[in-house]
Design an enzyme around this catalytic site. Sequence first.
Site, mmCIF file in Angstrom:
data_model
loop_
_atom_site.group_PDB
_atom_site.id
_atom_site.type_symbol
_atom_site.label_atom_id
_atom_site.label_comp_id
_atom_site.label_asym_id
_atom_site.label_seq_id
_atom_site.Cartn_x
_atom_site.Cartn_y
_atom_site.Cartn_z
ATOM 1 N N ASP A 10 0.872 -1.182 0.000
ATOM 2 C CA ASP A 10 0.000 0.000 0.000
ATOM 3 C C ASP A 10 0.906 1.228 0.000
ATOM 4 O O ASP A 10 2.114 1.133 0.216
ATOM 5 C CB ASP A 10 -0.879 -0.024 1.263
ATOM 6 N N SER A 11 0.296 2.387 -0.207
ATOM 7 C CA SER A 11 1.055 3.636 -0.146
ATOM 8 C C SER A 11 1.565 3.894 1.277
ATOM 9 O O SER A 11 2.511 4.650 1.463
ATOM 10 C CB SER A 11 0.151 4.786 -0.558
ATOM 11 N N CYS A 73 -4.158 -1.277 -2.211
ATOM 12 C CA CYS A 73 -4.348 0.164 -2.296
ATOM 13 C C CYS A 73 -5.181 0.403 -3.550
ATOM 14 O O CYS A 73 -4.815 -0.091 -4.631
ATOM 15 C CB CYS A 73 -2.982 0.835 -2.428
ATOM 16 N N GLU A 154 -5.579 9.163 9.047
ATOM 17 C CA GLU A 154 -4.197 8.962 9.460
ATOM 18 C C GLU A 154 -3.798 9.881 10.615
ATOM 19 O O GLU A 154 -2.953 9.535 11.438
ATOM 20 C CB GLU A 154 -3.273 9.176 8.272
ATOM 21 N N CYS A 186 -11.174 2.891 -0.687
ATOM 22 C CA CYS A 186 -9.850 3.269 -0.183
ATOM 23 C C CYS A 186 -9.606 2.413 1.050
ATOM 24 O O CYS A 186 -10.515 2.228 1.872
ATOM 25 C CB CYS A 186 -9.827 4.748 0.189
ATOM 26 N N HIS A 188 -8.158 2.917 3.693
ATOM 27 C CA HIS A 188 -8.252 3.582 5.003
ATOM 28 C C HIS A 188 -9.686 3.566 5.558
ATOM 29 O O HIS A 188 -9.894 3.716 6.748
ATOM 30 C CB HIS A 188 -7.851 5.059 4.893
HETATM 31 N N1 DGL Z 1 -4.612 3.530 0.742
HETATM 32 C C1 DGL Z 1 -4.829 4.363 -0.405
HETATM 33 C C2 DGL Z 1 -5.954 3.808 -1.282
HETATM 34 O O1 DGL Z 1 -6.547 2.763 -0.997
HETATM 35 C C3 DGL Z 1 -5.208 5.786 -0.026
HETATM 36 C C4 DGL Z 1 -4.136 6.609 0.569
HETATM 37 C C5 DGL Z 1 -3.292 7.342 -0.434
HETATM 38 O O2 DGL Z 1 -3.764 8.284 -1.083
HETATM 39 O O3 DGL Z 1 -2.143 6.967 -0.549
HETATM 40 O O4 DGL Z 1 -6.254 4.410 -2.288
#
Ligand code: DGL
Length: 267
Positions: A10-11, A73, A154, A186, A188
Site C-alpha cells: 500500500d502507499s 491500495c 491517518e 480506499c 483507510h
Molecule cells: N490507501 C490508499 C488507497 O486505498 C489511499 C491513501 C493514499 O492516497 O495513498 O487508495
Amino acid sequence: MKQRPIGVFDSGIGGLTVAQAIINVLPNERIIYFGDTAHLPYGDKSTAAIQSYAVKICDLLIRQHCKVILIACNSASAAAYELVKEYVGSKAKVLNVIDPIVQHIGQTYPAKTIGLIGTKQTVNSNVYRKKVDELDLDIYLKSVATPLLAAMIEEGFFNDSISESVINAYLSDPELQQVEALILGCTHYPLIKKQIEKYYQGKVDVLDASQIVAAHVKLFLEEQGLLAEKQQGDHKFYVSDFTRSFEESTRIFFKRQVHLEHYPLWE
Ligand code: DGL
C-alpha cells in the site's frame, strides 16, 4: 510454493486493514507487508509515478519469494495493476483490491445505482466505472473523490465530531444521492465505516472492501492450490520511510501495534 508468503503493499499503513482481514480468514498464511510511506499519499500522484513505485516494490516482494502479490491500495490498483501483472509475469500471482468489489457488485446489485468514494487517483481513473460497465448488468456507478478522508484518518480523526462533519459534507454531495450501496474505495475507510453507516441510518449498504478482498484472496488460494497447510513464521512489515508516528498508527489499522522495519527502496 504453498508455504511462500503473501506480499501485500500500500502507499502507507492503510493497507493494514486488508492485511488484518486476510489474517483473520487465513491464519496459516504469512504476510510480507510493504508500506510506501516515503511516497504517501498515492491518491494525489500521477499514474506514471505510482507505476514506477509499484514496480520497485514488486521487485522486493519477488526477492522475498512471495507466491501472491496483493495491491492493497485502490489508487495503486487503479494506476498500476495491469502493468505490474505484466512485469511480475510468472514469478507471482498478482491481485488487486478493485476486481473483488466489482465482482461483488455484479452479484448483489444488478440494475441498481451504486456510489463510490475514494482518492482522486481512484475516482478520476474511472477504473471502477469501466469495470462495472464491462459487467453489462445495467449498474449505474456514481462517484465522488474524497481526498481529505485518508489524511484525516491517518491523523487520528475518526469516530469524533471532526470526522463526522467531513463525512457528512462529502456524503451529502448531490452526486451520491439515491444510491443502493456505497463502495468504500480506499483501504483507510474501514475505520470510518461505522460513521458512514450512521449517516445512512441503514438505508444504504456500506461495502467494506477489506472483508470482500480477504474472502476473494482465500477463494483464489483455494482454487490455485496455494493455501499454506500449516502456520508459517512471523509476518514482516516494511516501510520505505520510518517514523515513530507511523509505527504507533499501525495499532489503529491492524488492531495491534506492530514493529515496522525501515526498508529504504529509494536510496
Ligand atoms: N490507501 C490508499 C488507497 O486505498 C489511499 C491513501 C493514499 O492516497 O495513498 O487508495
